[in-house]
Scaffold this active site. Structure first.
Site, PDB file in Angstrom:
ATOM      1  N   GLY A 106      11.326   7.419   3.693  1.00 15.15           N
ATOM      2  CA  GLY A 106      10.416   7.062   4.765  1.00 15.15           C
ATOM      3  C   GLY A 106       9.812   5.692   4.525  1.00 15.15           C
ATOM      4  N   CYS A 107       9.241   5.130   5.565  1.00 17.56           N
ATOM      5  CA  CYS A 107       8.690   3.777   5.471  1.00 17.56           C
ATOM      6  C   CYS A 107       7.471   3.739   4.558  1.00 17.56           C
ATOM      7  CB  CYS A 107       8.360   3.251   6.864  1.00 17.56           C
ATOM      8  SG  CYS A 107       7.331   4.340   7.870  1.00 17.56           S
ATOM      9  N   TYR A 108       6.494   4.618   4.810  1.00 25.55           N
ATOM     10  CA  TYR A 108       5.314   4.636   3.939  1.00 25.55           C
ATOM     11  C   TYR A 108       5.690   4.951   2.487  1.00 25.55           C
ATOM     12  CZ  TYR A 108       1.922   4.726   7.896  1.00 25.55           C
ATOM     13  OH  TYR A 108       1.146   4.443   8.998  1.00 25.55           O
ATOM     14  N   PRO A 109       6.517   5.977   2.232  1.00 25.93           N
ATOM     15  CA  PRO A 109       6.849   6.298   0.846  1.00 25.93           C
ATOM     16  C   PRO A 109       7.524   5.144   0.106  1.00 25.93           C
ATOM     17  CG  PRO A 109       7.314   8.181   2.247  1.00 25.93           C
ATOM     18  CD  PRO A 109       6.959   7.032   3.163  1.00 25.93           C
ATOM     19  N   THR A 110       8.271   4.309   0.826  1.00 19.47           N
ATOM     20  CA  THR A 110       8.912   3.185   0.149  1.00 19.47           C
ATOM     21  C   THR A 110       7.873   2.257  -0.459  1.00 19.47           C
ATOM     22  OG1 THR A 110      10.836   3.286   1.607  1.00 19.47           O
ATOM     23  CG2 THR A 110      10.413   1.181   0.505  1.00 19.47           C
TER      24      THR A 110
END
Lengths: 337, 337, 337, 337
Positions: B144-148
């Site tokens: 996911g974008c945030y987890p990256t």
């Protein structure tokens, strides 16, 4: 490989030249000059280039530039370029000047800019779509940002002898005003605003007039009013074009598609251009409507002011001057959304 | 050439995959699917691709996709991917799923997303910097974008066993919410605003937790609070990291630079990252300060949510899975400013 | 009528004081000083005031100010106010200092600001919701913008002795940096960005700490990390609050609504605050969630940095000091959207 | 007290009417109708009004509205108002219709809007600066947002018989498109963009034409091209005005200041208007330059589309209709910056 130098590389056009040239398969960025930042890493100023280049700004004289470079982009302010270009140009180096100094005929330049020209020589105006003679030149005056979008929006009608009067109402992103903070670029002044300025007296009018008048010497009524919009990049020009004949939508479409048929960076659209679709790219998107009330043709052109309006167009000029395919290294879609 | 297919190509990640793959020297975009837009030109939706691709959206079944493609990017919503992936994966095609469906262990997924998993298989989490085993995989769950951005900001401390508690306060551009208009993406609601949401319950917390806990199983206290900012792209994560040892600035710098020393897309900076320096690029920029009051380390990471947070990272995964250099086709500086 | 003077009226807080005072039924704006702009019309600088005021900036000494004014707002930079205030304060004029000079205890001020205090006197901290003793004062130190939003978000828990640790992650509009253009306020740098700065060392942390520690002397662990967002006005503070007891949503709601029950400018909401709903107004909106994972309470507060964070709060202080209803002249809804 | 009702109060103009009326000393907001939201608190939709009003949306028939209200603002879409107004208007209630239904002569309305008019009655066009007869009316058609700014920018020249041709190039904030999310209001589409639309066919052209032609029946050449800019509020109109006489700057200034000498909400400036200086206020700021090349006069007008372009102007009309001072309750400076 072409060794390229950038004179005055600390500003937005310098940074954009490097961003684009780093992806150019035939170019090595040999030198980036800045008197003020000499010795500092280029990527300390242009932070997006970190990891791409170990280049340091240098303070170089013309002899060293000519010795090391095959192509020189001059990205200094107007009034300064005219003192640098003559020392570079008398050589086998190719020179592309991004300033205003050589875009206008000398007498017009002196009138419009109110300064005496130190180097009254003629240059070809580097709007590739209109100037096939660029391929034989070693010195090119790269067009201004507004004149690029405005001229391309009206050139087909002017070339067809159909344009009677043109009013260009342009909306520019804020990078057009440069990298240095001013009240005009202060976020609280520009956000949630659109700021008209130099309503009738902007210097770029002279460039637009010169180019359109060259296509049709009968055309004399050309107006230009610029605005700044809350956007980093981009120029959208609304061209209110009055023609001396009754033209249908199909007529206009034929005139434009025919005029730009071998011009890869001009896209004639069926809908209305947006800045997003050209952001970061070298395209000029064009769309239009014909006003059923009065024959006015409203043409919209969209460019990225830092690419097609400056650095991308300079590289397009370089490609043509160097015998490369016009699109080499700059055939990239916009970063959208 | 690698023939690539994109399943569900009408959204932002689909458009971004095409923008990036068009510049990839080893890839041919073979197919872009959309049931809804089948038969329409891809560039009617992704207007910045006009002139680059004659591709039309197709409505393809898994057999035809597998026949025509070597690599398939699945860019459909979570809950849908799990019904498509199994039919693609049992073959010699490489599959990269950009949805959430395979990022979490099945039981955690079912708990967090509140739906039963139709295809409870394990997948490697496609954060290239943390998962060298990607090179042997034919199926990858793209993060996911945030987890990256969050995981990369804290991973070095977690891997060193130094991280006691982590609070991620993330600020995302609005494309993170997708291409469809909603009140949350309505300009008058988001301009001049910053909108916190799902203060304690965002699903991406589970991904961040899983990855950091994998690096240090003692780490249990991980919080995540997302915000949307008035920006098209980008995620800036402010990681408030509490460590169980007294660390100097030099200690932290050593830990981070060492951890990321062979990771070309992570740049550990001496200053504080900005979204502009990563816009349109696959970089994750990281900077930090050590709080003299309480040993908190504040780490800032900046990514482009559509590139390193989605499509660029998917291509980075593809490069590794296909034995190419990790940076192939995506080694491009940000479009800045 | 109260005759009000503004010392240092050329900046944003000066302009905002005048905008608000023009609508105040009990106040006459008697004088606006600016050494630099002396003699110029106030509305040449604050153009939105054209038609409302014929006032000219004056360069006045303290004697004349005291003679003409009943209330003086001091809106000069920190380090300057301490040289002006003493000459004003020894009189029957009421003084409200909007600078940082008198907000902190002298020794803390000197440590945090790194300068010797020229006038080491105590002042009441002008956060009306926490300081009922304001009504007896003739000199008030108006709070900083960040401390207003941060302190109000956590005060109820601190006052209840429940707050163990507080991390304030604040997002401010760009007017917080003042009226003068700098690289940090340059539109191309701030649009499409969120800029973290002074991650662990911002001076406003000391104010927040002082106020919360006053409410609960056991509380020592207070962190503050500021960011600038692309917005003209507003501060949204995300307070990550760790409590030493297990609190339900209802518990927290009761604590907050009870604490703020007679405070008209604090609205405790059922949903998450936005900057739009406070823009141009003196409200502080507060919302929260309780983290089921770790008992963290995430409180969001939203203020307009120029109103509740500066000029509106100064008038609120004036109202209380002058025996008026606290809301007089500033009971206005936000300009939204 | 005047009891005011708002029919269709859930949109932006309804919210803005309430924001402004809450500060009006002579008005009580008696009713706000919305069929869809009936029973819900007004402040659940218009969150900035929390704390100011306990009003709930109601679903009221015309009889009840007439019984309870002295003034009714109709803020429903065009095509709907024509079915509501007749039932309200035949009474002693004063009605101000904010839709397009009664602004144009019936035959023109039917041609421009392509629908048959259900209630072909004449109404006075509620542009207070041009229509002194408003004071005797009980029914007023409140002008469109674009026509307000465009007409005011050119009216003095038209009234003087000097205007030969007018091209209005307008730039509007996004609230002009209403409260419901659409692709045109989707943040990623509009940020960093300026979107031209209906280049030659926008319906508001007919209003502008009607009003200017009323001032000078010889004037026939009126063009209008609208754009949306990334701003919440505001319309800046660039009027390219061609005159049939040679006018100096002083001539133009005299014509404008004389024409607007008793019009408190029109400010004729020496410089170029900005949206910030009118934001949230009922002003129309006007500035201009005379083009030395071709006698074109470029006039810039700036309004807040929701105030002078809609709800503020409606209240200005109400004031005049009710025998109050025109400025009552709306004499407020802009929220700037």
């Amino acid at each position: 490989m072409i060794n390229a130098g950038i004179v005055g590389a600390s500003g937005y056009t310098g940074g954009e030249l490097m961003r684009l040239l780093l992806n150019h398969p035939k170019v090595n960025i040999e030198a980036a000059t800045s008197r003020r930042l000499s010795g500092e890493a280029v990527s300390d100023t242009h932070k997006h280039l970190r990891g791409f280049s170990d280049l340091k700004f240098e303070d170089l004289g013309p002899e060293e530039i000519k010795e090391r470079c095959d192509v020189v982009f001059v990205a200094v302010p107007h009034g300064t370029a005219m003192n640098i270009v003559p020392e570079l140009i008398d050589s086998d180096v190719k020179v592309i000047d991004l300033s205003a100094d050589y875009r206008l005929k000398t007498d017009i330049f002196e009138e419009v800019y109110g300064i005496e020209h130190a180097d009254p020589r003629d240059a070809v105006f580097g709007l590739v779509e209109l100037h096939p003679e660029i391929k034989d030149q070693s010195f090119i005056a790269n067009p201004g940002c507004y004149p690029t979008g405005a001229t391309l929006s009206a050139a087909p009608l002017a070339a067809a002898g159909l344009l009677k009067m043109a009013i260009f109402d342009s909306k520019s992103g804020i990078t057009g005003a440069g990298i240095n903070p001013t009240p005009a670029s202060h976020y609280p002044n520009m956000a949630e605003n659109v700021q008209a300025y130099k309503l009738t007296t902007h210097r770029h009018r002279a460039e637009i007039f010169q180019e359109l008048n060259r296509l049709d010497s009968k055309l004399t009524d050309v107006s230009f009013t610029p605005h700044v919009i809350p956007s980093i990049r981009g120029i959208l020009t609304t061209a209110h074009l009055f023609v001396n004949d009754s033209l249908s939508v199909e007529d206009v479409r034929d005139i434009y598609t025919d005029f730009y048929k071998d011009k890869p960076f001009v896209r004639v659209l069926d809908d209305i251009p947006s800045l997003g679709a050209v952001r970061g790219s070298n395209f000029c998107d064009i769309g239009f409507e014909v006003d059923a009330n009065n024959g006015r043709i409203v043409v919209i052109s969209a460019i990225d002011n830092l690419v097609k309006g400056a650095s991308g167009q300079a590289i397009q000029n370089m490609n043509v001057m160097c015998g490369l395919d016009e699109i080499t290294g700059i055939w990239t879609p916009a970063t959208s959304p």
